[in-house]
Design an enzyme around this catalytic site. Sequence first.
Site, PDB file in Angstrom:
ATOM      1  N   ASP A  12      41.231  42.052  44.244  1.00 53.62           N
ATOM      2  CA  ASP A  12      42.004  43.302  44.190  1.00 53.62           C
ATOM      3  C   ASP A  12      43.088  43.458  45.266  1.00 53.62           C
ATOM      4  O   ASP A  12      43.223  44.549  45.859  1.00 53.62           O
ATOM      5  CB  ASP A  12      41.060  44.514  44.244  1.00 53.62           C
ATOM      6  CG  ASP A  12      40.104  44.595  43.055  1.00 53.62           C
ATOM      7  OD1 ASP A  12      40.117  43.688  42.206  1.00 53.62           O
ATOM      8  OD2 ASP A  12      39.330  45.576  42.987  1.00 53.62           O
ATOM      9  N   LYS A 110      39.270  44.211  35.543  1.00 58.54           N
ATOM     10  CA  LYS A 110      38.019  44.971  35.464  1.00 58.54           C
ATOM     11  C   LYS A 110      38.318  46.451  35.592  1.00 58.54           C
ATOM     12  O   LYS A 110      39.372  46.837  36.111  1.00 58.54           O
ATOM     13  CB  LYS A 110      37.065  44.512  36.563  1.00 58.54           C
ATOM     14  CG  LYS A 110      37.662  44.717  37.947  1.00 58.54           C
ATOM     15  CD  LYS A 110      36.774  44.196  39.032  1.00 58.54           C
ATOM     16  CE  LYS A 110      37.368  44.455  40.390  1.00 58.54           C
ATOM     17  NZ  LYS A 110      37.616  45.865  40.696  1.00 58.54           N
ATOM     18  N   CYS A 155      34.679  46.712  46.200  1.00 58.59           N
ATOM     19  CA  CYS A 155      34.751  45.611  45.228  1.00 58.59           C
ATOM     20  C   CYS A 155      34.306  44.270  45.797  1.00 58.59           C
ATOM     21  O   CYS A 155      33.684  43.482  45.078  1.00 58.59           O
ATOM     22  CB  CYS A 155      36.144  45.564  44.606  1.00 58.59           C
ATOM     23  SG  CYS A 155      36.396  47.031  43.574  1.00 58.59           S
TER      24      CYS A 155
HETATM   25  C1  VGL Z   1      38.027  49.637  44.558  1.00 56.83           C
HETATM   26  C2  VGL Z   1      37.486  51.860  44.637  1.00 56.83           C
HETATM   27  C3  VGL Z   1      37.902  52.032  43.334  1.00 56.83           C
HETATM   28  C4  VGL Z   1      38.085  48.316  45.275  1.00 56.83           C
HETATM   29  C5  VGL Z   1      38.436  49.790  43.247  1.00 56.83           C
HETATM   30  O1  VGL Z   1      38.874  47.437  44.859  1.00 56.83           O
HETATM   31  O2  VGL Z   1      37.346  48.152  46.271  1.00 56.83           O
HETATM   32  N1  VGL Z   1      37.531  50.671  45.238  1.00 56.83           N
HETATM   33  N2  VGL Z   1      38.377  50.987  42.656  1.00 56.83           N
END
Ligand code: VGL
Length: 209
Positions: A12, A110, A155
């Site tokens: 991410d 995702k 994540c």
């Molecule tokens: C994430 C909160 C919501 C992350 C993704 O990538 O850690 N955290 N969506």
Amino acid sequence: MAGSGSALIVVDVQNDFCPGGALAVPGGDEVVPIANRLMAKFDHVILTQDWHPGDHASFAANNPGMEPFSMTEMPYGPQILWPVHCVQGTPGAAFHADLVTDRASLIVRKGFHSHIDSYSAFLENDRKTPTGLAGALRDRGINDLVLVGLATDFCVHYSATDAVMLGFGVTVLEDGCRAIDLDGSLAAARAEMAARGVTLATSDHLKAA
Ligand code: VGL
Ligand code: ZN
């Protein structure tokens, strides 16, 4: 360590998780050069991308009267409500412009089911719906994973502990990660990862290996 049976998973590293983004992780952009440098050491590089529809249930804005960072109950259990972030196709959902993406042989998206969040790159937050990543890794003969990215306490944490549960050897390189750190969530995530058998290390550990 980084032979053909191991993969680097970059979690991410998207604009919304970097400074100026909708769910900015402090220092999130600092992981970019570390991730880029590590890629050269791996035969398999996999990127993940948080990829939500605009009507996603994890967005506070889609839960009338609820504030970002408050808790709610979803049919699958407790869920933190987030600011709107990583909406499919928006600039915030794009990878950081300096992240090298050319070496990635797989990009896993995702969080695309409107009613289920997915912190983990393996299993959605209902803890049942697979993303398909475990099968893809097994098909390629990959048993060992090295993780970097955002955010350490969400994540990266969920991906790492799920990977151990699914039978992979997992190392998280902490200097290649940054945390959101809500109410001690970083310390809790580190303790949980260690307790579940994730190796916590730094990227110089890989040089020595
Ligand atoms: C994430 C909160 C919501 C992350 C993704 O990538 O850690 N955290 N969506
Ligand atoms: Zn998200």
